[in-house]
Design a protein around this motif. Structure first.
Motif, mmCIF file in Angstrom:
data_model
loop_
_atom_site.group_PDB
_atom_site.id
_atom_site.type_symbol
_atom_site.label_atom_id
_atom_site.label_comp_id
_atom_site.label_asym_id
_atom_site.label_seq_id
_atom_site.Cartn_x
_atom_site.Cartn_y
_atom_site.Cartn_z
ATOM 1 N N LYS A 1 35.073 36.858 50.041
ATOM 2 C CA LYS A 1 33.803 37.189 49.650
ATOM 3 C C LYS A 1 33.057 35.605 49.374
ATOM 4 C CE LYS A 1 34.033 41.701 48.372
ATOM 5 N NZ LYS A 1 33.870 43.215 46.684
ATOM 6 N N ASP A 2 31.473 35.584 48.887
ATOM 7 C CA ASP A 2 30.689 34.327 49.467
ATOM 8 C C ASP A 2 31.046 33.798 47.843
ATOM 9 O OD1 ASP A 2 29.799 34.624 51.777
ATOM 10 O OD2 ASP A 2 27.443 35.819 51.072
ATOM 11 N N TYR A 3 31.369 34.734 46.836
ATOM 12 C CA TYR A 3 31.550 33.686 45.488
ATOM 13 C C TYR A 3 32.555 33.236 45.230
ATOM 14 C CZ TYR A 3 34.613 37.507 44.060
ATOM 15 O OH TYR A 3 35.809 37.882 43.357
ATOM 16 N N VAL A 4 33.591 33.257 45.908
ATOM 17 C CA VAL A 4 35.073 32.823 46.257
ATOM 18 C C VAL A 4 34.602 31.088 46.909
ATOM 19 C CG1 VAL A 4 37.326 32.496 46.719
ATOM 20 C CG2 VAL A 4 36.578 35.095 46.108
ATOM 21 N N ILE B 1 38.354 36.298 40.071
ATOM 22 C CA ILE B 1 38.432 37.288 41.294
ATOM 23 C C ILE B 1 39.197 38.788 40.589
ATOM 24 C CG2 ILE B 1 40.839 38.362 43.029
ATOM 25 C CD1 ILE B 1 40.797 35.134 44.532
ATOM 26 N N LEU B 2 40.347 38.228 40.156
ATOM 27 C CA LEU B 2 40.806 38.994 38.554
ATOM 28 C C LEU B 2 39.906 40.049 37.828
ATOM 29 C CD1 LEU B 2 43.315 40.181 37.283
ATOM 30 C CD2 LEU B 2 43.264 38.555 35.313
ATOM 31 N N PRO B 3 38.799 39.487 37.026
ATOM 32 C CA PRO B 3 37.897 40.645 37.273
ATOM 33 C C PRO B 3 37.656 41.575 37.758
ATOM 34 C CG PRO B 3 37.290 38.596 36.546
ATOM 35 C CD PRO B 3 38.489 38.753 36.917
ATOM 36 N N ASN B 4 37.644 41.152 39.094
ATOM 37 C CA ASN B 4 36.913 42.011 40.323
ATOM 38 C C ASN B 4 37.310 42.884 40.916
ATOM 39 O OD1 ASN B 4 32.696 41.037 40.515
ATOM 40 N ND2 ASN B 4 34.506 39.021 40.162
ATOM 41 N N SER B 5 38.755 42.548 40.567
ATOM 42 C CA SER B 5 39.924 43.700 41.153
ATOM 43 C C SER B 5 40.201 44.305 40.213
ATOM 44 C CB SER B 5 40.554 42.955 41.365
ATOM 45 O OG SER B 5 40.633 41.860 42.553
ATOM 46 N N LEU B 6 39.559 44.322 38.696
ATOM 47 C CA LEU B 6 40.044 45.241 38.132
ATOM 48 C C LEU B 6 40.263 47.160 38.146
ATOM 49 C CD1 LEU B 6 39.657 43.582 34.504
ATOM 50 C CD2 LEU B 6 41.769 43.945 35.659
ATOM 51 N N GLY C 1 51.367 39.927 42.345
ATOM 52 C CA GLY C 1 50.146 40.279 43.501
ATOM 53 C C GLY C 1 48.436 39.448 43.885
ATOM 54 N N LEU C 2 48.215 39.239 42.313
ATOM 55 C CA LEU C 2 47.163 38.146 43.174
ATOM 56 C C LEU C 2 47.989 36.414 43.485
ATOM 57 C CD1 LEU C 2 45.744 37.832 39.173
ATOM 58 C CD2 LEU C 2 44.841 38.776 41.581
ATOM 59 N N LEU C 3 48.872 36.293 43.393
ATOM 60 C CA LEU C 3 49.438 34.915 44.158
ATOM 61 C C LEU C 3 49.515 35.089 45.553
ATOM 62 C CD1 LEU C 3 52.776 33.611 41.382
ATOM 63 C CD2 LEU C 3 50.196 33.233 41.603
ATOM 64 N N ALA C 4 50.391 36.253 45.729
ATOM 65 C CA ALA C 4 50.876 36.873 47.499
ATOM 66 C C ALA C 4 49.719 36.881 48.048
ATOM 67 C CB ALA C 4 51.883 37.683 46.738
ATOM 68 N N SER D 1 46.246 44.104 48.297
ATOM 69 C CA SER D 1 45.244 44.628 49.032
ATOM 70 C C SER D 1 43.606 44.271 48.660
ATOM 71 C CB SER D 1 45.362 45.598 48.952
ATOM 72 O OG SER D 1 46.549 46.497 49.081
ATOM 73 N N ALA D 2 43.976 44.563 46.497
ATOM 74 C CA ALA D 2 42.390 43.907 46.453
ATOM 75 C C ALA D 2 41.986 42.212 46.300
ATOM 76 C CB ALA D 2 42.332 44.125 44.226
ATOM 77 N N VAL D 3 42.893 41.419 46.195
ATOM 78 C CA VAL D 3 42.893 40.169 46.300
ATOM 79 C C VAL D 3 42.150 39.449 47.689
ATOM 80 C CG1 VAL D 3 43.355 37.841 46.457
ATOM 81 C CG2 VAL D 3 44.351 39.030 44.003
ATOM 82 N N LEU D 4 42.819 40.386 48.804
ATOM 83 C CA LEU D 4 42.760 40.274 50.064
ATOM 84 C C LEU D 4 41.260 40.534 50.240
ATOM 85 C CD1 LEU D 4 45.959 41.450 51.789
ATOM 86 C CD2 LEU D 4 45.247 39.176 51.426
#
Length: 305
Positions: free
Chosen positions: A194-197, A215-220, A114-117, A186-189
């Motif tokens: 966002k600005d931090y990315v 991204i991963l910590p903010n999608s947990l 999901g992260l890769l996609a 969906s979470a990664v999209l």
């Protein structure tokens, strides 16, 4: 100096969760069952796996509070003379273990894909999405039938009984990973815009660093909620497969196997062999789902105070 708004919101969310009697009761029930299950070797008065210790003369004894109940068997016995209380403790441990380990496999596969996609999009997104669609078309029951048939044909029935737990963990884990993949995508999209990315890219962070550290910590939050509900789903899947004879063998009972073993006896008056393991299974599933609802309310900022 006053606390930050996020800390105050977190405390309000925690306090709100603790004020819900249903959530607290669900946590207590689940903790009691889990502790008793994993401490079964210390608590259980009998070994339900030792076939030599069963006495057919003790078969179908009612629970101790009923007439003809035997003090040696608190919840009665099954058709083989096995102590039902000990069997439920060991069976709950097997069911919980399969549920937790299966979700670990689901999360490892689904979150990674999901992260890769979601992050790279394009061809990676298309491949993962198509794989998820194909996997969802294959039911857990279908995969279990194929896997059990292959193992039985290749290694024999004895090996099937010996490797029943890892086999069920792998089957259920591989069958349900698309739930995590879709949630992570969906979470990664959402997070990738966002600005931090953008700031991380501007300072030269690699894609893998951005995914792992930002991204991963903010999608947990949504993934933790999904994991909670998927544990209940995995336990239910194991119980259903065992009830159909595709899961745990009778010699190593899970909650589903115990329910199945007493199904034919319930109409003969030995209701406890099926009803009592069924009540434990229902208590586990309801407790996990209620805790999942409370966790969702706590982690979702829109539902706080």
């Amino acid at each position: 100096m006053s606390a930050p708004a996020s800390d105050a919101g977190s405390r309000r969310g925690t306090a709100g969760a603790l004020r819900r009697p249903g959530t607290v009761l669900a946590a207590v029930v689940l903790c009691v069952i889990a502790i008793a299950a994993f401490a079964a070797p210390l608590i259980a008065p009998h070994d339900p796996f030792d076939l030599a210790s069963f006495d057919i003369l003790d078969a179908e004894l009612p629970p101790v509070w009923q007439e003809d109940g035997d003090p040696r068997f608190l919840l009665g016995t099954d058709a083989q003379g096995r102590d039902l209380f000990s069997a439920i403790l060991y069976g709950a441990r097997i069911s919980l273990l399969i549920g937790i380990l299966a979700v670990v496999i689901q999360a490892a596969i689904g979150i990674s894909l999901g992260l890769l996609a979601g992050y790279f999009g394009g061809r990676a997104d298309s491949i993962v999405t198509r794989l998820a669609d194909i996997q969802l078309a294959l039911s857990t029951l279908m995969m279990a039938i194929v896997a059990m048939a292959l193992v039985r044909a290749g290694l024999g029935g004895e090996a099937l009984s010996q490797f029943a737990v890892p086999l069920l963990v792998v089957v259920i884990g591989l069958a349900e990973w698309p739930i995590f993949a879709r949630t992570a995508r969906s979470a990664v999209l959402v997070e990738v815009t966002k600005d931090y990315v953008r700031a991380a890219r501007a300072v030269g962070d690699s894609d893998w660093t951005i995914l792992r550290r930002h991204i991963l910590p903010n999608s947990l939050s949504p993934l933790i909620i999904v994991a909670t509900t998927q544990v209940a789903g995995a336990i239910m899947a194991e119980a259903a497969l065992s009830f159909l004879g595709l899961g745990m063998p009778v010699t190593k009972p899970s909650l589903g196997t115990l329910i199945r073993s007493g199904y034919d006896l319930i109409f003969a008056g030995s209701w406890w062999v099926t009803v009592l393991p069924g009540l434990v299974l229902i208590a586990v599933l309801i407790s996990i789902n209620v805790l999942g609802d409370g966790l969702r309310d706590w982690l979702d900022p829109r539902r706080k105070g």
